[in-house]
Scaffold this active site. Structure first.
Site, short mmCIF file in Angstrom:
data_model
loop_
_atom_site.label_atom_id
_atom_site.label_comp_id
_atom_site.label_asym_id
_atom_site.label_seq_id
_atom_site.Cartn_x
_atom_site.Cartn_y
_atom_site.Cartn_z
N SER A 28 17.34 -13.45 42.03
CA SER A 28 17.28 -14.89 42.51
C SER A 28 15.85 -15.36 42.78
O SER A 28 15.05 -14.53 43.34
CB SER A 28 18.15 -14.99 43.77
OG SER A 28 18.04 -16.18 44.39
N TYR A 70 19.72 -10.88 52.15
CA TYR A 70 20.06 -11.41 50.76
C TYR A 70 18.53 -11.22 50.03
O TYR A 70 18.54 -10.75 48.86
CB TYR A 70 20.70 -12.68 50.66
CG TYR A 70 20.85 -13.37 49.33
CD1 TYR A 70 22.19 -12.93 48.87
CD2 TYR A 70 20.02 -14.04 48.87
CE1 TYR A 70 22.27 -13.62 47.30
CE2 TYR A 70 20.18 -14.59 47.42
CZ TYR A 70 21.38 -14.30 46.79
OH TYR A 70 21.47 -15.13 45.48
#
Length: 263
Positions: free
Chosen positions: A138, A151
């Site tokens: 990401s 995350y």
């Protein structure tokens, strides 16, 4: 010899997009997910459109080592050779570190990083003549992100691991690519979040299908790392010169207003 493309998190928005794009190009599939009911429904939907393809489904909780190993053993027993692995499964918990339980810390780290590493090793063991590995990282993993810290850290680790594995696999007919997408409108909460970012959110967001297609194109070329989307690349270039302390302050201010658990 028949070969199979394996997609983890296949019943989610991006995983489903991968399944359909792969089916469109004629791949047989191995699909994994936590819900047997959702996997069965996805298999039926795919076979209705592509009746000639072969699909194996395996229900597994990738955060659970024993469940993951049991799935791998079944795939071995079924004698399936893997030509492509798309590590799509992930948990996008967003909250401050002190709002986590110990169990949720382990869950997110295991799904986002440990399971991907484990499945990479397994796919290499079970590889067809050529293997392509796509690890869905990401753009959130490019910089430290307060209130999205775990995350972003797991995604940064996955990007780093992918590049290292690619170097280790040089000359062994294994391509490894880290894919760094931005937001994708896969769920209602993400759609609202994109909407809340105004014009930038609209420009930077990419559809799951476009991310899947870009990923498959990148790994076929054995790209090391790909940031998906023109505006996400603009963001990367345009912010790399900003001092880390400034970035941390900006991110903390924005992300401290958002809190959600895994789905």
């Amino acid at each position: 010899m028949k070969t199979y493309a394996m997609v983890t998190g296949a019943t989610g928005g991006l995983g489903k997009a991968f399944a359909f794009v792969l089916a469109e190009r004629g791949d047989n599939l191995i699909l994994t997910g936590r819900s047997e009911e959702k996997l069965s429904a996805l298999k039926a939907e795919l076979l209705e459109k592509y009746p000639q393809m072969e699909i194996y489904t395996y229900t597994a909780d990738l955060a659970n080592e024993h469940s993951r190993i049991a799935m791998m053993d079944k795939i071995k027993t079924d004698g399936l050779r893997i030509s492509l692995l798309a590590n799509v499964a992930g948990a996008d918990v967003q909250k401050g570190v002190m709002e986590y339980t110990q169990e949720k810390i382990a869950f997110q780290c295991r799904v986002n990083f440990e399971s991907a590493v484990s499945l990479c090793r397994f796919a290499i063991e079970q590889k067809a003549e050529r293997l392509e590995i796509i690890n869905l990282s990401s753009v959130s993993g490019i910089y430290p992100m307060p209130y999205f810290a775990i995350y972003s850290a797991t995604k940064g680790a996955l990007t780093s691991f992918s590049q290292s594995l690619r170097a280790e696999m040089k000359g062994k007919n294994v391509a490894v690519t880290a894919i760094l997408p931005g937001a994708m409108p896969t769920r209602d909460d993400i759609k609202e979040q994109i909407k809340g970012q105004g014009l930038w959110g609209k420009l930077a967001a990419k559809s799951p299908e476009s991310v899947a297609r870009a990923s498959l194109k990148a790994v076929r070329k054995n790209k090391r790392k790909v940031i998906v989307g023109f505006w996400n690349n603009v963001m990367r270039v345009g912010t790399c010169w900003i001092p880390t302390s400034w970035r941390l302050k900006f991110i903390a201010n924005r992300w401290s207003k958002i809190s959600k658990d895994a789905f």
